[in-house]
Design a protein around this motif. Structure first.
Motif, short mmCIF file in Angstrom:
data_model
loop_
_atom_site.label_atom_id
_atom_site.label_comp_id
_atom_site.label_asym_id
_atom_site.label_seq_id
_atom_site.Cartn_x
_atom_site.Cartn_y
_atom_site.Cartn_z
N LEU A 52 40.12 57.55 59.35
CA LEU A 52 40.21 56.10 59.18
C LEU A 52 41.13 55.56 60.26
O LEU A 52 42.15 56.17 60.58
CB LEU A 52 40.79 55.74 57.80
CG LEU A 52 39.93 56.01 56.56
CD1 LEU A 52 40.72 55.69 55.32
CD2 LEU A 52 38.66 55.19 56.61
N MET A 53 40.77 54.43 60.83
CA MET A 53 41.65 53.74 61.76
C MET A 53 41.91 52.36 61.16
O MET A 53 40.98 51.62 60.84
CB MET A 53 40.97 53.60 63.12
CG MET A 53 41.90 53.13 64.20
SD MET A 53 43.20 54.32 64.53
CE MET A 53 42.21 55.65 65.18
N ILE A 54 43.19 52.04 60.96
CA ILE A 54 43.58 50.81 60.27
C ILE A 54 44.39 49.97 61.24
O ILE A 54 45.44 50.41 61.74
CB ILE A 54 44.40 51.13 59.01
CG1 ILE A 54 43.60 52.09 58.10
CG2 ILE A 54 44.75 49.87 58.27
CD1 ILE A 54 44.37 52.57 56.90
N LYS A 55 43.95 48.72 61.47
CA LYS A 55 44.64 47.82 62.39
C LYS A 55 45.36 46.74 61.59
O LYS A 55 44.90 46.30 60.55
CB LYS A 55 43.63 47.16 63.34
CG LYS A 55 42.83 48.14 64.20
CD LYS A 55 41.96 47.39 65.22
CE LYS A 55 40.97 46.46 64.51
NZ LYS A 55 40.14 45.71 65.47
N GLY A 56 46.51 46.35 62.13
CA GLY A 56 47.16 45.14 61.66
C GLY A 56 47.93 45.28 60.37
O GLY A 56 48.38 44.29 59.83
N MET A 57 48.05 46.48 59.81
CA MET A 57 48.85 46.68 58.60
C MET A 57 50.18 47.34 58.99
O MET A 57 50.21 48.22 59.86
CB MET A 57 48.13 47.59 57.60
CG MET A 57 46.92 46.99 56.94
SD MET A 57 46.34 48.08 55.60
CE MET A 57 44.76 47.33 55.25
N ASP A 58 51.26 46.96 58.27
CA ASP A 58 52.52 47.65 58.52
C ASP A 58 52.52 48.99 57.79
O ASP A 58 51.61 49.32 57.03
CB ASP A 58 53.71 46.78 58.11
CG ASP A 58 53.71 46.45 56.62
OD1 ASP A 58 54.31 45.45 56.24
OD2 ASP A 58 53.10 47.21 55.83
N ASP A 59 53.59 49.78 58.03
CA ASP A 59 53.63 51.15 57.51
C ASP A 59 53.52 51.19 55.99
O ASP A 59 52.83 52.04 55.42
CB ASP A 59 54.94 51.83 57.95
CG ASP A 59 55.03 51.94 59.46
OD1 ASP A 59 55.97 52.62 59.92
OD2 ASP A 59 54.19 51.37 60.16
N THR A 60 54.20 50.26 55.32
CA THR A 60 54.20 50.28 53.85
C THR A 60 52.82 49.97 53.30
O THR A 60 52.34 50.63 52.37
CB THR A 60 55.22 49.26 53.33
OG1 THR A 60 56.50 49.56 53.87
CG2 THR A 60 55.28 49.31 51.81
N ASP A 61 52.12 48.95 53.92
CA ASP A 61 50.79 48.60 53.44
C ASP A 61 49.79 49.73 53.68
O ASP A 61 48.90 49.98 52.87
CB ASP A 61 50.32 47.32 54.12
CG ASP A 61 51.12 46.11 53.69
OD1 ASP A 61 51.14 45.09 54.41
OD2 ASP A 61 51.72 46.18 52.59
N VAL A 62 49.94 50.41 54.81
CA VAL A 62 49.04 51.53 55.11
C VAL A 62 49.23 52.63 54.06
O VAL A 62 48.27 53.20 53.56
CB VAL A 62 49.29 52.08 56.52
CG1 VAL A 62 48.56 53.41 56.72
CG2 VAL A 62 48.83 51.08 57.56
N ALA A 63 50.50 52.94 53.74
CA ALA A 63 50.76 53.98 52.74
C ALA A 63 50.14 53.61 51.39
O ALA A 63 49.51 54.44 50.72
CB ALA A 63 52.26 54.20 52.60
#
Length: 962
Positions: free
Chosen positions: A886-897
């Motif tokens: 998965l490649m996730i753009k535009g989210m900060d570290d906490t939101d990605v986790a």
């Protein structure tokens, strides 16, 4: 010896102690060795260790009545009765290694076999149990048999039957064989000692006037003496005479012998335990001091200098631990030590809850001649006029001088409290006394002044005092630290360092002050007052530190309730400056010679460093000492490295040859070990798969390397290991393997296909030219038709090249191109970009339990869930096999986790009943961020390593790379 001690002790006792001190300098006292024991509860097949050997590759081998055990520092592997090994009976009596990494194994039922290069070579069976064997310099094999005697097999004879054996002794039990430096071969038997290749076969001991004795073992020392272990003592044969090795050994039944690399003689006995003889001094180790059993069967010193002792009740190892500890058992006055101070180059003063002790030349004794009621000591301070200031728990400040302890100050004459936790005499001659109710200064004239919170101190509970290179006084309290300037006390805001409060101890260096606190190690920079922290965020697993000292080399040593921690001095500065994020450390506990890992704090000095490199630490059970230079020397020992096993797609493969693996091989796994036994749990590893990795991959203490989705090609697996703070050592053996390509992946097939296509195109072009000549109208129509067909074919090829056929998701090729573009874009725009590598847990079980068809449907079900997530922020692809990205753009570290955790939960709880009954599926995820690296290849590596961490932590989890 200290002059006061000579006055205090009778002359004869002082002489004895001086002699013992001289011996202790020559060799480590037996009491200072650290011991470990093993039994069947720890993995041994049997508790009787009949023989011990170490092969040149580094493995340790143990002969027992239930087979041979091989030890790699972590676990035992058994070799029992089998046609493959040639071991006819599990009862093993003899292990003999050679210089070619070979091992002879012999025992019950005449079993004899030889192991070399991982291959077993069974030998012809003897007529009785073989107690020992010897390969002489000429290549002949000599064997000592139970009840039958001694025979040999000539090198030139290919023995196929026991009838070819040449017997030299008959109807006798032979226990041991020895070829000395002169080429003489001796046999130890129940009827005495025999010279087998001498002029006659008569018993030797009776020729020297000794009675007929049962001889158990033989040893030729480095000074060419022949030591004979008998049922009634140990004797020396030298210059055609026999004499007792030591008077105290007369009548003792000696079963085994060994000389270590310091020329000490180790003797195993029948029922008195283990003896060590050093310069006519005999020390004893028996069941009372931890030996598993008093009957010693075998002794060996390994390549690292540790002593291994096999008994009837288990195995013991004696090793020179980094730390030496003095407790009551070694004549310390009290075990609960709070403070220690240097009083001379070879003497320290130790304060405990029960009084004062001196340790001089490694000998502890009472530091008080005026012995009265016990004084509970808290702190020490150096005194310019000699002796030492002594802070106590109930008696205020006292003065120790000439082994006399006398009262100095208490509540009755000026102290606000009798509990003195810190004492300092500054360069002006002022004595500063830190109590639990305030700080007292007594100037050289005797005038006193009390400082409390009202005078600017952070708190009245004083725990630490120090003077920096500028002559400023530093005060550590229970709620902060302060320094005394010309304007009064200035509070140091250590609470800004993760809310630190307790300032337990100081270490001063030019330009800097280091403070041990309850939130780690705080550094204060004198020129600008800037604070830095070396704590949990930098990788230290603890918060509360009591004392920090510098060893004069390149390490800071930190004390805590959970042991002693060693960190690099340079790295500590780098972390405090913000130039480095993580710090490596070495952790010392009871396994390193400390009687207790709980170091004490709250009073000073709780640890000191001496000029010769010795470091002393106050602990809850005695005072512990380590020579920092010897720790560094020990860490430079070269580590033997072995690859223990290798498997491809779950199938074990022999590791002594190059392997050609079939096309489609998905997983390749290596299990390796560094054969170091002193600190086996601390060995660090790194690996590199040449052909796949350009750089070494750090493995930490993990001994398994796993690779998936390798392209066809030739590979070399390299492994490297080290002890902490030492150089990396590479394995001498390089494991090579090759993965074959599918037919369509072969270069010659690809070239042939390309040529064939070109020929077809050429033929088609010629045919079309001919058709053009026939009809211009048909030609135009045909050109348009073919052009359209070619465009559609090109689009199909393009889609097939970038799409996974099973799932319909983009494949790895498309993903790699997308990643490289978006990574550059994220770096240029300073935006967030997260990479997630996802792996289905235990996917092989799904294939094995259900079917490969069900496995494909499970992959499709997961792909369907991922397909639903794709939008302008999220891009999904099939990485290969059971792995997705998965490649996730535009989210900060906490939101990605949080996003990944929600996805993991969704997959875990998803209903797969339409695929197979009771089918469940979980995934492990590794996450890394573009801001952590400089190129997208490193981003892939970090995410992949995070995925491996997730697997190691138990799977079905999300692991964020830190």
């Amino acid at each position: 010896m200290h002059a006061s001690l000579q006055k205090a002790l009778p002359w004869w006792l002082a002489m004895v102690l001086m002699c013992y001190a001289n011996i202790a300098h020559a060799t480590t006292p037996l009491a200072d060795y650290f011991t470990d024991t093993w039994s069947t509860q720890d993995g041994l097949p049997h508790n009787s260790i009949n023989a011990i050997a170490q092969t040149s590759d580094g493995y340790l081998w143990f002969a027992t009545w239930e087979g041979v055990a091989r030890y790699n520092g972590r676990d035992f592997r058994f070799y029992e009765r089998s046609a493959h090994t040639g071991i006819r009976d599990s009862g093993t009596r003899a292990l003999v290694s050679d210089n070619h990494n070979g091992l002879w194994v012999a025992g019950a039922r005449g079993s004899i076999t030889y192991r070399k290069d991982r291959q077993w070579q069974p030998q012809s069976v003897a007529r009785s149990m073989v107690n020992h064997l010897l390969k002489d310099k000429a290549g002949n094999l000599w064997l000592a048999a139970e009840g039958l005697g001694v025979f040999y097999r000539a090198k030139s004879t290919e023995t196929t039957s026991a009838d070819d054996d040449i017997w030299l002794l008959h109807n006798i039990s032979a226990y041991r064989l020895l070829e000395d430096s002169q080429g003489r071969i001796f046999a130890a038997t129940d009827k005495g000692l025999f010279h087998l290749n001498g002029p006659d076969k008569k018993e030797l001991l009776t020729q020297y006037g000794l009675p007929e004795l049962r001889v158990y073992s033989l040893l030729e020392t480095q000074d060419k003496r022949l030591i004979i272990a008998t049922s009634r003592g140990a004797y020396v044969l030298e210059n055609n005479q026999a004499y007792l090795l030591h008077p105290s050994l007369a009548g003792e039944s000696i079963t085994s012998l060994m000389e270590d690399n310091e020329n000490n003689l180790w003797l195993g006995t029948m029922n008195k335990g283990l003896l060590r003889l050093n310069k006519q001094l005999i020390e004893t180790l028996n069941v009372k001091s931890g030996l598993p059993n008093n009957r010693v069967l075998s002794i060996l010193q390994d390549l690292e200098g540790s002593i291994w002792v096999g008994t009837n009740g288990g195995l013991m190892r004696l090793r020179k631990a980094p730390f030496t500890t003095w407790t009551k058992e070694r004549h310390l006055i009290g075990d609960y030590v709070r403070s220690v101070i240097e009083v001379s180059s070879n003497t320290v003063l130790v304060g405990s809850s029960e009084g004062l002790s001196l340790i001089e030349n490694n000998i502890a004794y009472n530091a008080r001649l005026n012995t009265g009621s016990a004084i509970s000591v808290l702190s020490f301070g150096k005194r310019q006029q000699g002796g030492a200031w002594v802070g106590t728990y109930l008696n205020g400040l006292m003065l120790w001088q000439d082994n006399q302890l006398s009262p100095y100050l208490n509540q009755q004459n000026g102290l606000p409290s009798d509990e003195v936790r810190a004492v300092l005499e500054d360069h002006h001659g002022n004595v500063w006394i830190g109590t639990t109710s305030g700080l007292v200064r007594q100037d050289p004239t005797g005038q006193q002044q009390i400082f409390t919170r009202e005078n600017g101190l952070p708190d009245n509970y004083i725990m630490a005092l120090a003077e920096d290179d500028r002559g400023q006084l530093w005060v550590g309290t229970g709620v902060g630290a302060a320094k005394l300037t010309t304007d009064g006390f200035e509070s140091i805001p250590i609470n800004t360092m993760e809310e630190a409060e307790y300032a337990f101890g100081f270490w001063m260096e030019s330009g800097y002050v280091w403070i041990a606190t309850d939130r780690g190690l705080v550094r204060y920079r004198q020129k600008d007052g800037q604070l830095g922290l070396v704590g949990r965020r930098a990788g230290l697993p603890i918060d509360k530190l009591f004392q920090v000292i510098y060893d004069g080399s390149n390490s800071l040593w930190l004390t805590s309730n959970r042991g002693i921690w060693q960190i690099s001095y340079q790295a500590a500065h780098a972390v405090a400056d913000g130039r480095q994020q993580h710090i490596e450390f070495e952790h010392f506990t009871e396994s390193d010679g400390m009687a207790s890992a709980q170091a004490n704090g709250g009073s000073n000095p709780a640890a000191i460093a001496m000029a010769d490199g010795r470091l002393w630490f106050a602990t809850a059970k005695g005072v512990a000492m380590v020579n920092s230079s010897s720790v560094l020397q020990k860490n430079t020992a070269r580590l033997p490295l072995v690859i223990e096993s290798m498997s491809a797609d779950g199938h074990a493969l022999p590791i002594n040859k190059k392997h050609i693996l079939p096309a489609g091989t998905n997983r390749v796994l290596f299990d390796y070990a560094g054969l170091g036994y002193v600190m086996s749990s601390r060995i660090e590893y790194r690996t590199r798969l040449v052909g796949f990795e350009k750089d070494w991959a750090a493995r930490g203490k993990n001994t398994i390397a796993e690779y998936t989705n390798l392209e066809p090609g030739h590979y070399q697996f390299l492994v490297s290991a080290r002890y902490p703070y030492s150089d990396w050592h590479n394995a001498e053996d390089v494991y090579e393997f090759e993965i074959l390509p599918y037919v369509w992946q072969r270069l010659d097939v690809q070239i042939a296909c390309a040529l064939f296509i070109l020929m077809l195109l050429a033929g088609g072009l010629r045919w079309r030219l001919q058709r053009l000549r026939q009809s211009e109208v048909r030609l135009k129509a045909l050109v348009e038709s073919q052009t359209y067909a070619l465009r559609q074919q090109s689009e199909d090829f393009q889609r097939q090249a970038n799409e996974d056929q099973l799932t319909g998701l983009p494949n790895r090729r498309a993903f790699d191109q997308w990643l490289s573009e978006k990574f550059v874009e994220a770096k240029q725009q300073h935006s967030s970009l997260a990479l997630v590598i996802m792996d289905i847990d235990y996917f092989k079980r799904i294939n094995d339990q259900y079917s490969h068809l069900t496995g494909d449907r499970a992959i499709q079900a997961l792909a369907k869930q991922l397909q639903a997530l794709i939008d302008h922020q999220v891009h999904a692809a099939r990485w290969g096999g059971e792995e997705f990205t998965l490649m996730i753009k535009g989210m900060d570290d906490t939101d990605v986790a949080a996003y990944c955790e929600a996805l993991r939960h969704r997959i875990d709880t998803y209903n797969y009943l339409d695929i197979a009954t009771d089918l469940t599926m979980t995934v492990s995820m590794g996450v890394a961020f573009s801001h952590q690296v400089e190129n997208y290849q490193d981003l892939l590596k970090l995410a992949d390593q995070a995925l491996y961490r997730a697997k190691e932590q138990g799977r079905n989890r999300v692991e964020i790379w830190q």
